[in-house]
Design a protein around this motif. Structure first.
Motif, PDB file in Angstrom:
ATOM      1  N   CYS A 167       0.848  -1.207   0.000  1.00 40.01           N
ATOM      2  CA  CYS A 167       0.000   0.000   0.000  1.00 40.01           C
ATOM      3  C   CYS A 167       0.880   1.253   0.000  1.00 40.01           C
ATOM      4  O   CYS A 167       0.913   2.001   0.986  1.00 40.01           O
ATOM      5  N   PRO A 168       1.599   1.507  -1.082  1.00 44.23           N
ATOM      6  CA  PRO A 168       2.540   2.630  -1.094  1.00 44.23           C
ATOM      7  C   PRO A 168       1.890   4.000  -0.950  1.00 44.23           C
ATOM      8  O   PRO A 168       2.556   4.954  -0.524  1.00 44.23           O
ATOM      9  N   ASP A 169       0.617   4.120  -1.291  1.00 40.11           N
ATOM     10  CA  ASP A 169      -0.058   5.417  -1.226  1.00 40.11           C
ATOM     11  C   ASP A 169      -0.776   5.665   0.099  1.00 40.11           C
ATOM     12  O   ASP A 169      -1.347   6.741   0.303  1.00 40.11           O
ATOM     13  N   ALA A 170      -0.766   4.670   0.988  1.00 34.20           N
ATOM     14  CA  ALA A 170      -1.426   4.836   2.284  1.00 34.20           C
ATOM     15  C   ALA A 170      -0.578   5.722   3.191  1.00 34.20           C
ATOM     16  O   ALA A 170       0.650   5.641   3.192  1.00 34.20           O
ATOM     17  N   ILE A 171      -1.238   6.579   3.960  1.00 30.94           N
ATOM     18  CA  ILE A 171      -0.537   7.416   4.941  1.00 30.94           C
ATOM     19  C   ILE A 171      -0.097   6.534   6.105  1.00 30.94           C
ATOM     20  O   ILE A 171      -0.895   5.781   6.670  1.00 30.94           O
ATOM     21  N   ARG A 172       1.178   6.630   6.449  1.00 31.15           N
ATOM     22  CA  ARG A 172       1.742   5.815   7.525  1.00 31.15           C
ATOM     23  C   ARG A 172       1.963   6.699   8.756  1.00 31.15           C
ATOM     24  O   ARG A 172       2.752   7.647   8.719  1.00 31.15           O
ATOM     25  N   ILE A 173       1.252   6.360   9.839  1.00 32.59           N
ATOM     26  CA  ILE A 173       1.329   7.133  11.083  1.00 32.59           C
ATOM     27  C   ILE A 173       1.890   6.247  12.182  1.00 32.59           C
ATOM     28  O   ILE A 173       1.493   5.086  12.333  1.00 32.59           O
ATOM     29  N   LEU A 174       2.805   6.795  12.956  1.00 33.96           N
ATOM     30  CA  LEU A 174       3.363   6.088  14.109  1.00 33.96           C
ATOM     31  C   LEU A 174       2.868   6.746  15.386  1.00 33.96           C
ATOM     32  O   LEU A 174       3.046   7.955  15.576  1.00 33.96           O
ATOM     33  N   ASP A 175       2.228   5.969  16.243  1.00 32.49           N
ATOM     34  CA  ASP A 175       1.904   6.463  17.583  1.00 32.49           C
ATOM     35  C   ASP A 175       2.972   5.932  18.523  1.00 32.49           C
ATOM     36  O   ASP A 175       3.009   4.742  18.832  1.00 32.49           O
ATOM     37  N   THR A 176       3.855   6.810  18.968  1.00 32.27           N
ATOM     38  CA  THR A 176       5.001   6.375  19.780  1.00 32.27           C
ATOM     39  C   THR A 176       4.593   5.929  21.183  1.00 32.27           C
ATOM     40  O   THR A 176       5.346   5.223  21.852  1.00 32.27           O
ATOM     41  N   GLU A 177       3.429   6.367  21.658  1.00 27.71           N
ATOM     42  CA  GLU A 177       2.979   6.166  23.054  1.00 27.71           C
ATOM     43  C   GLU A 177       3.865   6.967  24.005  1.00 27.71           C
ATOM     44  O   GLU A 177       3.406   7.853  24.690  1.00 27.71           O
ATOM     45  N   ASP A 178       5.123   6.601  24.096  1.00 29.33           N
ATOM     46  CA  ASP A 178       6.158   7.443  24.690  1.00 29.33           C
ATOM     47  C   ASP A 178       7.453   7.068  23.985  1.00 29.33           C
ATOM     48  O   ASP A 178       7.484   6.107  23.203  1.00 29.33           O
ATOM     49  N   LEU A 179       8.510   7.818  24.207  1.00 27.25           N
ATOM     50  CA  LEU A 179       9.776   7.486  23.569  1.00 27.25           C
ATOM     51  C   LEU A 179      10.463   6.393  24.388  1.00 27.25           C
ATOM     52  O   LEU A 179      10.952   6.637  25.495  1.00 27.25           O
ATOM     53  N   HIS A 180      10.496   5.202  23.835  1.00 28.76           N
ATOM     54  CA  HIS A 180      11.035   4.059  24.556  1.00 28.76           C
ATOM     55  C   HIS A 180      12.516   4.246  24.888  1.00 28.76           C
ATOM     56  O   HIS A 180      12.975   3.864  25.967  1.00 28.76           O
ATOM     57  N   PHE A 181      13.254   4.829  23.946  1.00 31.31           N
ATOM     58  CA  PHE A 181      14.688   5.002  24.195  1.00 31.31           C
ATOM     59  C   PHE A 181      14.951   5.988  25.325  1.00 31.31           C
ATOM     60  O   PHE A 181      15.911   5.849  26.083  1.00 31.31           O
ATOM     61  N   LEU A 182      14.068   6.982  25.481  1.00 29.38           N
ATOM     62  CA  LEU A 182      14.211   7.948  26.567  1.00 29.38           C
ATOM     63  C   LEU A 182      13.942   7.280  27.913  1.00 29.38           C
ATOM     64  O   LEU A 182      14.692   7.475  28.882  1.00 29.38           O
ATOM     65  N   ARG A 183      12.887   6.491  27.967  1.00 32.36           N
ATOM     66  CA  ARG A 183      12.564   5.777  29.200  1.00 32.36           C
ATOM     67  C   ARG A 183      13.699   4.833  29.600  1.00 32.36           C
ATOM     68  O   ARG A 183      14.093   4.772  30.768  1.00 32.36           O
ATOM     69  N   ASN A 184      14.232   4.098  28.625  1.00 32.13           N
ATOM     70  CA  ASN A 184      15.307   3.156  28.923  1.00 32.13           C
ATOM     71  C   ASN A 184      16.587   3.857  29.363  1.00 32.13           C
ATOM     72  O   ASN A 184      17.287   3.389  30.265  1.00 32.13           O
TER      73      ASN A 184
END
Length: 419
Positions: A100-117
């Protein structure tokens, strides 16, 4: 009808975690815009997951490293695909880009995992957080995922600043979207129990989330004995989903440290308490427990990390302290001073209204989606780093996945062969 596919890390459990609450808010927002929604995940079902079918949301069990996902994706042909945390984009993003190359791709990070770690590691080693800790392998993975998506939803302004200032990510790839809450009416506020009607302290949070477990242990070992010395009749009630044996073993009625475990109604238990305690030493994102406290008129004591991203230019709904002695003193003062307590409650109502308004933030997000859809080709051309990372991900992850597919097929064939 417009179609949205959500590729979930787990099934939504809004009564167990802030992540579950966040996901349900996003689903509700798209439902209100008449999207046909399918929630797909590799995760096992749980007893307390939301019944998505009752909301009119279709569900799909999907498999890792299996071509059946491609067929499912092609048949559905969604307009928008929402990845629930970067791990889902890593696993399925290359397939989405191909099918689906034309689909909008959205990321919900929830929180930044690397920051928490990174913060967890710093706390464990008793060090100040620095750039070297932030620039970890996990950060490289998570930020690569942000670049590969057309838009990433960031729940905290502090994390927006970090991504732009520390890592140079364009604001065009990011969108600040906190919890989406409705304002309390004056009638609802008046129905809440007052200062005198409330008793005891409360701590609440999913115990599978490491910052919550660390906070409870910090309470037990370092803070609660100091509070109890000043308030010998007070109790603290510890609530949270998935309490392991190490949690229940902390229960001690003689000390007033009462481990309750799962709360059937978070609102009910928070509303009956006088003060919420959250001595978080590390973490990221926004804390759902504080939203619940605001809605139920319960002031809170927390740390600088705990309240990060919550207040903006407004005042906190209680006290802030980072060291055990100061935390205990602040807790006792808030618990015993009615005037201070009522001020904290009013601050909480103001934060809910001005910092987490569903109406204002959802309208801005929907407007951003319309703009993105209209200029998707131009948007992607301006994100060469994302295109480059997508190319290399497809070249590496794709062929590893194909190898695993073939390996699995051969194993299945070998099982069917007669001995």
């Amino acid at each position: 009808m417009k179609k949205l596919l959500v590729i979930g890390y787990v099934w939504p459990e809004p009564d167990s975690s802030a992540a579950g609450r966040r996901m349900l808010q996003l689903l509700d927002l798209f439902l209100e815009q008449d999207y046909e929604i399918t929630f797909a995940t590799t995760a096992a079902e749980t007893e307390v997951m939301t019944d998505l079918s009752a909301l009119g949301i279709a569900t799909e069990k999907i498999r890792l490293n299996h071509p059946s996902f491609d067929d499912f994706l092609a048949e559905m042909d969604p307009e928008i695909i929402l990845f629930d945390r970067f791990m889902m984009e890593e696993q399925f993003g290359w397939r989405v880009a191909e099918v689906c190359p034309d689909a909008i791709r959205i990321l919900d990070t929830e929180d930044l995992h690397f920051l928490r770690n990174a913060r967890q590691e710093a706390a464990k080693r008793n060090l100040e957080l620095n750039s070297k800790m932030l620039q970890s392998d996990l950060a490289k993975r998570e930020i690569a995922s942000i670049y590969r998506c057309d838009l990433s939803l960031i729940i905290s302004e502090a994390e927006m600043d970090l991504l732009q200032m520390e890592f140079g990510i364009s604001e065009k790839l990011l969108f600040y979207l906190p919890f989406l809450e409705t304002e309390l009416s004056e009638e609802e506020k008046k129905k809440l129990p007052d200062f005198e009607a409330r008793r005891n302290f409360i701590s609440i949070g999913n115990f599978r989330h490491q910052p919550n477990w660390d906070a409870v242990l910090n309470l037990k070992q370092n803070i609660w004995p100091l509070i109890r010395k000043e308030l010998p009749q007070a109790e603290i009630h510890i609530y949270g989903a998935y309490p392991a044996q190490k949690v229940t073993q902390l229960h001690n009625e003689r000390e007033g440290f009462i481990v309750k475990g799962w709360a059937a109604s978070a609102s009910e238990v928070i509303q009956s308490a006088r003060v919420l305690l959250a001595p978080l030493r590390f973490g990221a994102g926004l804390k759902g427990k504080f939203i619940d406290a605001m809605k139920n008129g319960t002031p809170a004591v927390s740390t600088s990390v705990g309240i990060e991203g919550m207040t903006g230019d407004l005042s906190w709904m209680g006290k802030i302290a980072n060291e055990p002695e100061a935390f205990a003193q602040a807790s006792v003062k808030l618990y015993t001073n009615r005037e201070l307590w009522e001020k904290g409650q009013r601050n909480g109502f103001e934060l809910l209204e001005k910092r987490f308004s569903k109406k204002s933030f959802s309208e801005a997000f929907l407007h951003r989606l319309i703009e993105l859809k209209a200029k998707l080709v131009e948007h992607r051309q301006n994100n060469f780093t994302g295109a480059m990372l997508t190319h290399h991900q497809t070249a590496s992850t794709k062929f590893m996945s194909r190898y695993i597919e073939l390996k699995n097929k051969l194993e299945e064939l070998n099982k069917k062969r007669p001995i």
